[in-house]
Write a protein that holds these residues in place. Structure first.
Motif, short mmCIF file in Angstrom:
data_model
loop_
_atom_site.label_atom_id
_atom_site.label_comp_id
_atom_site.label_asym_id
_atom_site.label_seq_id
_atom_site.Cartn_x
_atom_site.Cartn_y
_atom_site.Cartn_z
N ARG A 78 -85.95 75.80 -4.58
CA ARG A 78 -84.91 75.83 -5.62
C ARG A 78 -84.33 74.42 -5.75
O ARG A 78 -84.58 73.55 -4.91
N VAL A 79 -83.55 74.24 -6.79
CA VAL A 79 -82.82 72.98 -6.98
C VAL A 79 -81.34 73.29 -6.84
O VAL A 79 -80.87 74.30 -7.38
N HIS A 80 -80.59 72.45 -6.10
CA HIS A 80 -79.13 72.64 -6.10
C HIS A 80 -78.42 71.31 -6.35
O HIS A 80 -78.97 70.23 -6.09
N LEU A 81 -77.23 71.43 -6.91
CA LEU A 81 -76.42 70.24 -7.22
C LEU A 81 -75.37 70.05 -6.14
O LEU A 81 -74.83 71.01 -5.62
N ASP A 82 -75.08 68.79 -5.82
CA ASP A 82 -73.99 68.45 -4.91
C ASP A 82 -72.88 67.77 -5.70
O ASP A 82 -73.11 66.75 -6.36
N ILE A 83 -71.70 68.34 -5.61
CA ILE A 83 -70.51 67.71 -6.19
C ILE A 83 -69.72 67.09 -5.05
O ILE A 83 -69.47 67.76 -4.03
N ALA B 288 -74.04 82.50 -12.70
CA ALA B 288 -75.42 82.99 -12.83
C ALA B 288 -76.10 83.12 -11.47
O ALA B 288 -77.29 83.44 -11.41
N GLY B 289 -75.37 82.85 -10.39
CA GLY B 289 -75.94 82.99 -9.04
C GLY B 289 -76.58 81.74 -8.49
O GLY B 289 -77.13 81.76 -7.39
N LEU B 290 -76.53 80.63 -9.24
CA LEU B 290 -77.10 79.37 -8.74
C LEU B 290 -76.19 78.78 -7.67
O LEU B 290 -74.96 78.74 -7.84
N LEU B 291 -76.82 78.32 -6.58
CA LEU B 291 -76.06 77.71 -5.50
C LEU B 291 -75.77 76.24 -5.81
O LEU B 291 -76.59 75.54 -6.40
N PHE B 292 -74.60 75.78 -5.42
CA PHE B 292 -74.28 74.35 -5.46
C PHE B 292 -73.28 74.07 -4.35
O PHE B 292 -72.71 74.99 -3.76
N CYS B 293 -73.10 72.79 -4.01
CA CYS B 293 -72.24 72.44 -2.88
C CYS B 293 -71.11 71.53 -3.31
O CYS B 293 -71.25 70.74 -4.25
N HIS C 234 -56.82 65.34 -7.49
CA HIS C 234 -58.00 64.98 -6.72
C HIS C 234 -59.10 64.60 -7.71
O HIS C 234 -58.96 64.77 -8.92
N TYR C 235 -60.20 64.05 -7.15
CA TYR C 235 -61.34 63.64 -7.96
C TYR C 235 -62.58 64.43 -7.56
O TYR C 235 -62.70 64.86 -6.40
N SER C 236 -63.53 64.55 -8.51
CA SER C 236 -64.85 65.08 -8.17
C SER C 236 -65.89 64.50 -9.13
O SER C 236 -65.55 64.05 -10.23
N ARG C 237 -67.14 64.53 -8.69
CA ARG C 237 -68.23 64.03 -9.52
C ARG C 237 -69.55 64.61 -9.03
O ARG C 237 -69.70 64.93 -7.84
N LEU C 238 -70.51 64.74 -9.94
CA LEU C 238 -71.87 65.07 -9.54
C LEU C 238 -72.44 63.89 -8.77
O LEU C 238 -72.42 62.75 -9.25
N ALA C 239 -72.94 64.15 -7.56
CA ALA C 239 -73.40 63.04 -6.72
C ALA C 239 -74.86 63.13 -6.32
O ALA C 239 -75.45 62.11 -5.97
N ALA C 240 -75.44 64.32 -6.32
CA ALA C 240 -76.84 64.44 -5.87
C ALA C 240 -77.52 65.64 -6.49
O ALA C 240 -76.87 66.64 -6.84
N LEU D 290 -81.31 61.49 -5.12
CA LEU D 290 -82.36 62.51 -5.07
C LEU D 290 -82.51 62.91 -3.61
O LEU D 290 -82.75 62.04 -2.76
N LEU D 291 -82.34 64.18 -3.31
CA LEU D 291 -82.48 64.68 -1.94
C LEU D 291 -83.60 65.72 -1.89
O LEU D 291 -83.76 66.52 -2.82
N VAL D 292 -84.35 65.71 -0.80
CA VAL D 292 -85.29 66.79 -0.51
C VAL D 292 -84.86 67.41 0.81
O VAL D 292 -84.75 66.71 1.82
#
Lengths: 142, 142
Positions: free
Chosen positions: A81-86, A119-124, A17-23, A70-72
């Protein structure tokens, strides 16, 4: 999107499968949301457009980056907080891969998973549009 | 790098400069640092290399993104967080522009500024390598 393509054990046992940082998402409690949205709109120079299906999100492409959003996000409460979407073409396989590396599943929302890093940081991990991820723009996991 | 090219009032009165999102930094307290570094290294599939001048930072290019860095910063203490780095060929002009939009200066470190956005999220404005920002990869502010 667990289970729709395959069982978890099969997915995590080595299906490609594939994945990438998207947002990059800025999650902002209600009281500061409108000021935050206006600030990042002006700071980035881009019009942040409200999503039709997920109206709590406004988004635009980051200037100078072809495939990064860039999402708000408007939060009901909580702390900014800031979170990353993969993005991935196989969410379950990608989540299983990241779990093995030390991430924890937090919540399944719609078709995506919220995870927590060591470290407890949320990401999706969010489903990518079919066919949008390739060897040229994403990581392939065999 | 305030003052080296021009006075703040002149810079913020309309001198042309460029800026762009250049890095996503995961700031991690000492106890979780090594696990976090190992996790994101494996998650991204990239070797995160320690910076010679700023050894508290490890970094790599995000796969699938030409000009975006993933950084992991070792914090002495505090809470884990994500911060964005904006690069500019005129830090003082860019900081002055963002201040007018609602950001606040927090700390001047080395050649860069730490700012706070309207929701209290920290981000940095960092000098870009001379000539590296152009109309093709950055925003121009006249």
């Amino acid at each position: 999107m667990p289970g729709w393509r395959c069982q978890r054990d099969i997915c995590s046992a080595g299906m490609t499968h594939y994945s990438r940082l998207a947002a990059i998402a800025l999650d902002v409690p209600e009281p500061e949301h409108d000021r935050e949205l206006a600030f990042w709109q002006a700071a980035s120079g881009e019009q942040l457009v409200q999503d039709d299906d997920l109206p709590e999100y406004h988004g635009a492409r980051w200037p100078g980056h072809d495939k990064l959003l860039l999402l708000v996000q408007r939060l009901g409460d909580g702390q900014a907080r800031v979170h990353l979407d993969i993005h991935s073409d196989d969410v379950e396989a990608e989540v299983a891969r990241l779990e093995k590396l030390g991430a924890k599943r937090v919540q399944h929302i719609g078709h995506w998973w919220v995870l927590q890093d060591p470290a407890g940081l949320l990401f999706c991990v969010v489903p990518a549009r079919p066919g949008s991820l390739t060897d040229d723009n994403a990581q392939r996991w065999d």
